[in-house]
Design a protein around this motif. Structure first.
Motif, short mmCIF file in Angstrom:
data_model
loop_
_atom_site.label_atom_id
_atom_site.label_comp_id
_atom_site.label_asym_id
_atom_site.label_seq_id
_atom_site.Cartn_x
_atom_site.Cartn_y
_atom_site.Cartn_z
N LEU A 127 12.31 47.31 8.48
CA LEU A 127 11.49 46.10 8.53
C LEU A 127 12.22 44.89 7.97
O LEU A 127 12.09 43.78 8.48
CB LEU A 127 10.18 46.32 7.77
N THR A 128 13.02 45.07 6.92
CA THR A 128 13.62 43.93 6.24
C THR A 128 15.11 43.76 6.53
O THR A 128 15.76 42.93 5.89
CB THR A 128 13.43 44.07 4.72
N PHE A 129 15.68 44.50 7.47
CA PHE A 129 17.12 44.43 7.75
C PHE A 129 17.48 43.08 8.37
O PHE A 129 16.84 42.62 9.32
CB PHE A 129 17.52 45.55 8.70
N ARG A 130 18.49 42.43 7.79
CA ARG A 130 19.02 41.16 8.31
C ARG A 130 20.53 41.17 8.15
O ARG A 130 21.06 41.73 7.20
CB ARG A 130 18.48 39.96 7.55
N THR A 131 21.20 40.48 9.06
CA THR A 131 22.64 40.29 8.96
C THR A 131 22.92 38.82 9.17
O THR A 131 22.38 38.21 10.10
CB THR A 131 23.40 41.11 10.01
N PHE A 132 23.75 38.24 8.32
CA PHE A 132 24.16 36.86 8.53
C PHE A 132 25.59 36.67 8.06
O PHE A 132 26.10 37.42 7.23
CB PHE A 132 23.21 35.85 7.89
N VAL A 133 26.25 35.67 8.65
CA VAL A 133 27.63 35.34 8.35
C VAL A 133 27.65 33.92 7.82
O VAL A 133 27.08 33.02 8.43
CB VAL A 133 28.51 35.46 9.61
N VAL A 134 28.31 33.72 6.69
CA VAL A 134 28.46 32.38 6.11
C VAL A 134 29.95 32.03 6.15
O VAL A 134 30.77 32.75 5.59
CB VAL A 134 27.93 32.32 4.67
N LEU A 135 30.27 30.94 6.85
CA LEU A 135 31.64 30.44 6.95
C LEU A 135 31.73 29.23 6.04
O LEU A 135 31.09 28.22 6.30
CB LEU A 135 31.96 30.06 8.39
N ASN A 136 32.51 29.32 4.99
CA ASN A 136 32.64 28.24 4.02
C ASN A 136 34.02 27.61 4.17
O ASN A 136 35.03 28.20 3.78
CB ASN A 136 32.44 28.77 2.60
N GLU A 137 34.06 26.41 4.77
CA GLU A 137 35.34 25.74 4.99
C GLU A 137 35.94 25.22 3.70
O GLU A 137 37.15 25.15 3.56
CB GLU A 137 35.16 24.59 5.98
N THR A 138 35.13 24.86 2.75
CA THR A 138 35.63 24.33 1.48
C THR A 138 36.41 25.40 0.72
O THR A 138 37.51 25.15 0.23
CB THR A 138 34.46 23.82 0.61
N LEU A 139 35.86 26.60 0.63
CA LEU A 139 36.53 27.70 -0.06
C LEU A 139 37.44 28.51 0.86
O LEU A 139 38.10 29.44 0.40
CB LEU A 139 35.49 28.64 -0.68
N ARG A 140 37.41 28.19 2.20
CA ARG A 140 38.19 28.92 3.20
C ARG A 140 37.86 30.41 3.13
O ARG A 140 38.72 31.27 3.06
CB ARG A 140 39.69 28.69 3.03
N GLN A 141 36.56 30.71 3.16
CA GLN A 141 36.09 32.07 2.97
C GLN A 141 34.99 32.39 3.97
O GLN A 141 34.20 31.52 4.36
CB GLN A 141 35.57 32.21 1.55
N ILE A 142 34.93 33.65 4.38
CA ILE A 142 33.87 34.16 5.24
C ILE A 142 33.15 35.25 4.47
O ILE A 142 33.79 36.14 3.90
CB ILE A 142 34.44 34.76 6.54
N VAL A 143 31.83 35.18 4.44
CA VAL A 143 31.02 36.20 3.76
C VAL A 143 30.07 36.79 4.80
O VAL A 143 29.25 36.08 5.38
CB VAL A 143 30.22 35.61 2.58
N ILE A 144 30.21 38.10 5.03
CA ILE A 144 29.33 38.83 5.94
C ILE A 144 28.33 39.59 5.09
O ILE A 144 28.72 40.43 4.27
CB ILE A 144 30.13 39.80 6.83
N THR A 145 27.04 39.32 5.27
CA THR A 145 26.00 39.91 4.43
C THR A 145 25.06 40.75 5.28
O THR A 145 24.54 40.28 6.29
CB THR A 145 25.20 38.82 3.70
N ARG A 146 24.85 41.99 4.86
CA ARG A 146 23.81 42.85 5.42
C ARG A 146 22.77 43.00 4.32
O ARG A 146 23.08 43.44 3.22
CB ARG A 146 24.39 44.19 5.82
N GLN A 147 21.53 42.66 4.65
CA GLN A 147 20.49 42.63 3.63
C GLN A 147 19.35 43.57 4.03
O GLN A 147 18.87 43.53 5.15
CB GLN A 147 19.97 41.21 3.48
#
Length: 180
Positions: free
Chosen positions: A79-99
């Motif tokens: 019921l609560t499964f979510r996936t999102f990707v955050v692309l941060n250009e300032t930190l030059r980082q990608i964070v892939i989150t499964r919640q």
């Protein structure tokens, strides 16, 4: 598509929606869990109000509680499964989150390892899906950003992501995949 991507300064957040049938599958599990835990609550209320003994009902209470949790936790995850990707250009980082409800599983990647956006298809003649991926050199695992059923939507999304990240979008629809 407007709700799939949000841009805030140097951060881009891409939400991957959960398919509706995943949420639908959670309902029978949650209903069965609710039924079992409701019976546990009724039994405990009866024992504590003086109409029964907890010693006589301890094994059924523990079994029904265990079964209720065993069935309910997968339902809650679905019921609560979510996936999102955050692309941060300032930190030059990608964070892939499964919640899954309060539990977050994050994977960090370096944005410098990714050089272009690709559009690929699965070559299924009946229902083709077009994947928009963030790709790098050989050996770099691509990140699937979003899947679409219409090629125009995939092209539009890849172009929009490419403009924001200043990366070229390459269309590989209809080409054979590499050996590796």
């Amino acid at each position: 598509m407007a709700s799939a991507m949000t841009v805030d300064g140097g951060r881009v957040r891409i939400d991957r929606p959960m398919p509706w049938f995943g949420r639908l599958l959670s309902l029978p599990l949650l209903a069965a869990s609710g039924y079992l835990l409701w019976n546990v609550a009724l039994g405990l209320r009866q024992d504590f109000s003086g109409f029964g003994r907890l010693a006589d009902d301890l094994v059924p209470v523990l079994v029904f509680s265990g079964l209720g949790l065993l069935v309910g936790i997968p339902g809650l995850i679905l019921l609560t499964f979510r996936t999102f990707v955050v692309l941060n250009e300032t930190l030059r980082q990608i964070v892939i989150t499964r919640q899954f409800g309060p539990l977050n599983i994050r994977r960090h990647r370096d944005l410098a390892d990714y050089h272009f956006i690709s559009i690929t298809d699965d070559s299924d003649p009946e229902l083709t899906t077009y994947d928009v991926n963030l790709c790098g050199n050989r050996g770099t695992e691509p990140i699937n950003l979003m899947s679409f059923t219409k090629r125009e939507e995939a092209d539009e999304f890849a172009g929009e992501i490419g403009r924001v990240l200043k990366l070229p979008a390459r269309d590989y629809v209809g080409t054979e995949p590499d050996a590796d």
